[in-house]
Design an enzyme around this catalytic site. Structure first.
Site: not given
Ligand code: DQA
Length: 149
Positions: A9-10, A17, A22, A74, A77, A80, A87, A98, A100-102, A107, A111
């Site tokens: 998502p997102n 965003r 990001y 990735n 959210a 978390h 599963d 896995e 994560h960009i950030s 944070r 997270r």
């Molecule tokens: C994220 C970190 C997550 O906490 C956040 O909800 C995202 C992006 C990252 O790529 O840093 O949507 O996965």
């Protein structure tokens, strides 16, 4: 190698965003960067993004049937709190990275927990979009390693 790149998502909102977190590059840039690298290295790649948990799970189950050999994910959210995604990942016995960009550890506290990382091979966090590139490098490394065995 047949690689599936999943974004949750997102992540379709990259470049829109929270650019300070990001970056300014958008999702299309990320996909074209990965497709270019995959092309050079002879990988077959599919990139899929969804804001829906079920759609990501369906894609993981499809990966089992279609012979995907490595996953870069990735989960956004969902990382978390999605036990359902965890599963689905646990069902697949292929390398799963896995990304994560950030740097999630720098944070908010919520997270810091990943329910999905324990069922992945490893996690890359805080290296921006280059995390996806490094994940693809790992898959290549893993492929070469298993060929030798
Ligand atoms: C994220 C970190 C997550 O906490 C956040 O909800 C995202 C992006 C990252 O790529 O840093 O949507 O996965």
């Amino acid at each position: 190698m047949k690689i599936l790149v999943l974004n949750g998502p997102n992540l379709n909102f990259l470049g829109i965003r929270e650019k300070g977190i990001y970056g300014k590059e958008d999702y299309a840039f990320l996909v074209s960067m990965l497709e270019e690298k995959a092309g050079k290295e002879g990988h077959e790649i599919e990139a899929f993004q969804s804001n829906l948990e079920g759609a990501l799970i369906d894609k993981l189950q499809e990966a089992y049937h279609s012979g995907v050999e490595g996953i870069i994910i990735n989960p956004g959210a969902f990382t978390h709190y999605s036990y359902a995604l965890r599963d689905a990942l646990a069902s697949l016995e292929i390398p799963k990275i896995e990304v994560h960009i950030s740097n999630v550890h720098k944070r908010e506290e919520f997270r810091h927990v990943s329910v999905t990382a324990p069922v992945c091979t490893g996690q890359i966090t805080g290296l921006g979009l280059s995390g996806y590139i490094l994940a693809m490098d790992y898959l290549k490394y893993h492929e070469n390693l298993t060929k030798k065995c």
